[in-house]
Design an enzyme around this catalytic site. Structure first.
Site, mmCIF file in Angstrom:
data_model
loop_
_atom_site.group_PDB
_atom_site.id
_atom_site.type_symbol
_atom_site.label_atom_id
_atom_site.label_comp_id
_atom_site.label_asym_id
_atom_site.label_seq_id
_atom_site.Cartn_x
_atom_site.Cartn_y
_atom_site.Cartn_z
ATOM 1 N N GLU A 183 11.883 -5.175 94.373
ATOM 2 C CA GLU A 183 11.779 -5.972 93.150
ATOM 3 C C GLU A 183 13.160 -6.122 92.527
ATOM 4 O O GLU A 183 13.983 -5.206 92.621
ATOM 5 C CB GLU A 183 10.866 -5.285 92.142
ATOM 6 C CG GLU A 183 9.440 -5.149 92.611
ATOM 7 C CD GLU A 183 8.575 -4.497 91.551
ATOM 8 O OE1 GLU A 183 7.967 -5.230 90.753
ATOM 9 O OE2 GLU A 183 8.515 -3.263 91.510
ATOM 10 N N HIS A 220 -4.254 -3.823 93.375
ATOM 11 C CA HIS A 220 -4.180 -5.293 93.393
ATOM 12 C C HIS A 220 -3.534 -5.831 94.670
ATOM 13 O O HIS A 220 -3.715 -6.993 95.007
ATOM 14 C CB HIS A 220 -3.520 -5.836 92.119
ATOM 15 C CG HIS A 220 -2.030 -5.778 92.102
ATOM 16 N ND1 HIS A 220 -1.327 -4.682 91.698
ATOM 17 C CD2 HIS A 220 -1.096 -6.694 92.456
ATOM 18 C CE1 HIS A 220 -0.035 -4.928 91.784
ATOM 19 N NE2 HIS A 220 0.140 -6.145 92.246
ATOM 20 N N ASP A 245 4.142 5.176 91.724
ATOM 21 C CA ASP A 245 3.862 3.822 91.235
ATOM 22 C C ASP A 245 3.566 2.845 92.380
ATOM 23 O O ASP A 245 2.716 1.975 92.254
ATOM 24 C CB ASP A 245 5.086 3.329 90.436
ATOM 25 C CG ASP A 245 4.834 2.002 89.740
ATOM 26 O OD1 ASP A 245 3.761 1.863 89.131
ATOM 27 O OD2 ASP A 245 5.711 1.113 89.796
ATOM 28 N N HIS A 262 0.050 1.043 96.704
ATOM 29 C CA HIS A 262 0.193 -0.242 97.397
ATOM 30 C C HIS A 262 0.715 -0.113 98.839
ATOM 31 O O HIS A 262 0.160 -0.685 99.773
ATOM 32 C CB HIS A 262 1.167 -1.151 96.633
ATOM 33 C CG HIS A 262 0.817 -1.338 95.193
ATOM 34 N ND1 HIS A 262 -0.478 -1.430 94.740
ATOM 35 C CD2 HIS A 262 1.590 -1.465 94.086
ATOM 36 C CE1 HIS A 262 -0.478 -1.602 93.429
ATOM 37 N NE2 HIS A 262 0.767 -1.622 93.009
HETATM 38 C C1 BG6 Z 1 2.398 -2.414 89.899
HETATM 39 C C2 BG6 Z 1 3.489 -1.434 89.545
HETATM 40 O O1 BG6 Z 1 1.269 -1.736 90.373
HETATM 41 O O2 BG6 Z 1 2.883 -3.312 90.887
HETATM 42 C C3 BG6 Z 1 4.713 -2.164 89.032
HETATM 43 O O3 BG6 Z 1 3.008 -0.545 88.539
HETATM 44 C C4 BG6 Z 1 5.157 -3.199 90.051
HETATM 45 O O4 BG6 Z 1 5.777 -1.263 88.772
HETATM 46 C C5 BG6 Z 1 3.987 -4.088 90.476
HETATM 47 O O5 BG6 Z 1 6.161 -3.994 89.442
HETATM 48 C C6 BG6 Z 1 4.397 -4.972 91.641
HETATM 49 O O6 BG6 Z 1 3.365 -5.864 91.922
HETATM 50 P P1 BG6 Z 1 3.654 -7.233 92.680
HETATM 51 O O7 BG6 Z 1 2.301 -7.848 92.867
HETATM 52 O O8 BG6 Z 1 4.555 -8.020 91.765
HETATM 53 O O9 BG6 Z 1 4.351 -6.875 93.961
#
Ligand code: BG6
Length: 496
Positions: free
Chosen positions: A223, A185, A242, A247
């Site tokens: 986070e 994502h 994760d 990402h």
């Molecule tokens: C997810 C992880 O893919 O991305 C989570 O599994 C994480 O642990 C999240 O909190 C973070 O996404 P974003 O868009 O809030 O940075």
């Protein structure tokens, strides 16, 4: 039709359905599209719609009961166990009924929003069900005249190199590579995509974008939340699997890759796969010079990570990871890329910091005693919570004499374009329906990213997994070992 396996799961309720609803409000969903959720719980179509309503209210951009009701008519539910072949005959019949009812062309996008352990059983069931003729008709039929079947696969894509390869092989027996959409994502985030525009639609940055001018690059995804109710799941995974394998390495690839030949899917994905492949293997006998791990301690809001329900007290799973990667290629040799992520940190902040080198001559050094403390030029690309790009450089302080100070040029995405960023899932699902794989990962990228992080997951990583318990305080920027990775080379993290 979109068939979602894992209809009652968190991802479906919190992300996928609100994103589809937002698209429907904007008139962006294809006519005739219907959604069929599959899960074990016995429920009617209306029962599922009623459950989804409050999630859409909370997570959609603009909730309007009339628009929701109109969209909800496209939503249906099928109760059955997705890992049992017997389910699929009835599922096929329901898909055929709904295809008629909504007057669609018979295209099917399957979405695996289930626990990763169910991926292989579901793909094998799909294979046996005859619902995916796509992969078998390549040579004999006119592909474009036939309805297609595609599949979206969520992360984590495997658990290590071997399981990712195995999953790719299983997928490949049923779907063509161009029908497989490995979703991340982060690639759907507006500002991540605009990185490509920033780099390749301008002439002023690219000539400087290499080891001659850039000292290092930092990519942070911090986070403030802990792992909370996901503790048991998270403990099997940890921050490297994760966040970093997926990402952060994807963002890194966009920052570091060579200019693609065109803005077409295969050209961009080729360049990403190439740069991921060029990551230098981490030395197993000196991991502590290249990586630091951590686990958050406790406070009044949440216990220490290793004391959470569902987590064994002796756990060595990391909730924080910082790693230093370098590339064995002409552009980046000698310029480290420092990746960092953690739960329960000081701020929710996702950003890329491109730190330039100092000018070759200290022309103002004798006039400006602060110069050695000030950082050289840097570009900060903020991905979250706000989106924007900021450039820092030195300017002259007005007045007599010659005093220098750091000044910034800022571009704020929402201020300039006035747009609220769309939830990343919506555009990505739309791309999958359109057949555009640009923002999805090729199997080589996924496997290459696993190869890059494997040293941090295998037995050699025991050297950096000692004494993790509560080695960083909630609300901090991680354990001291993460700072040492940079200070050892005279650098420091950008902690906004
Ligand atoms: C997810 C992880 O893919 O991305 C989570 O599994 C994480 O642990 C999240 O909190 C973070 O996404 P974003 O868009 O809030 O940075």
């Amino acid at each position: 039709m979109l068939v979602i396996f894992g209809a009652s799961g968190d991802l479906t309720s919190r992300k996928i359905i609100p994103a589809l609803y937002d698209l429907s409000v904007g008139g962006d969903l294809p006519a005739g599209l219907s959604v069929l959720g599959v899960s074990r719980t016995v429920m009617t179509d209306d029962g599922w719609r009623d459950r989804l309503g409050p999630w859409v209210k909370d997570h959609a951009r603009r909730y309007d009961p009339v628009a929701w009701e109109a969209f909800a008519r496209r939503i249906h539910y099928f109760a059955g166990s997705a890992s049992e072949p017997a389910t699929y005959q009835k599922l096929g019949e329901r898909i055929a009924e709904l295809t008629d009812q909504h007057g669609s062309r018979g295209n099917i996008l399957f979405y695996l929003a289930v626990a990763p352990s169910l991926y292989v059983p579901i793909i094998e069931c799909l294979d046996q069900s005859g619902l995916v003729p796509e992969g078998r008709r390549w040579c004999s039929l006119d592909r474009d005249a036939m309805p297609w079947q595609r599949i979206v696969v969520e992360k984590p894509f495997g658990h290590d190199v071997a399981s990712a390869q195995e999953l790719n092989r299983t997928l490949g027996r049923v779907f063509e590579e161009d029908a497989i959409y490995r979703i991340d994502h982060y690639l759907g985030k507006e500002i991540v995509q605009s990185l490509l525009v920033f780099r390749f639609a301008n002439t002023i940055f690219e000539p400087l974008w290499n080891h001659r001018y850039i000292d290092h690059v930092q990519i942070t995804a911090a986070e403030t939340v802990g792992v909370g109710s996901r503790a048991a799941y998270f403990n099997e995974v940890g921050s490297i699997r994760d966040m970093i394998q997926s990402h952060l390495l994807q963002v890194m690839a966009l920052v570091a890759m060579e200019p693609p030949t065109s803005f077409r899917n295969h050209h961009i994905r080729q360049e990403k796969a190439k740069i991921i492949d060029a990551i230098e293997p981490l030395p197993l006998d000196r991991l502590e010079d290249f990586a630091a791990l951590g686990q958050y301690g406790g406070d009044e809001h949440e216990p220490a990570y290793n004391l959470l329900d569902g987590v064994p007290e002796a756990t060595t799973t990391e909730t924080f990871a910082a790693i230093s990667l370098s590339f064995d290629n002409w552009r980046w040799a000698g310029t480290p890329f420092l990746l960092r992520t953690g739960k329960r940190m000081a701020a929710k902040r996702t950003e890329i910091v491109v730190q330039f080198k100092r000018p070759p001559a200290g022309l103002f050094a004798h006039l400006d005693t602060d110069a050695p403390q000030r950082l050289a030029n840097r570009i900060i690309i903020e991905i979250a919570p706000d989106s924007g790009i900021s450039m820092r450089f030195d300017g002259k302080v007005p007045g007599l004499g010659m005093r220098l100070d750091t000044v910034a040029m800022d571009f704020d995405y929402s201020e300039r374009f006035g747009a609220v960023a769309i939830e990343a899932y919506g555009p990505l699902i739309l791309d999958a329906m359109r057949g555009d794989q640009t923002l999805f990962q090729h199997r080589y990228e996924v496997e290459g990213a696993w190869r890059a992080v494997m040293p941090l997951l295998g037995p050699a990583s025991e050297s950096i997994r000692r004494n993790l318990h509560s080695n960083y305080a909630p609300g901090s920027w991680g354990p001291p070992a993460a700072d040492r990775l940079l200070t050892a080379h005279g650098r420091e993290w950008h902690n906004p």
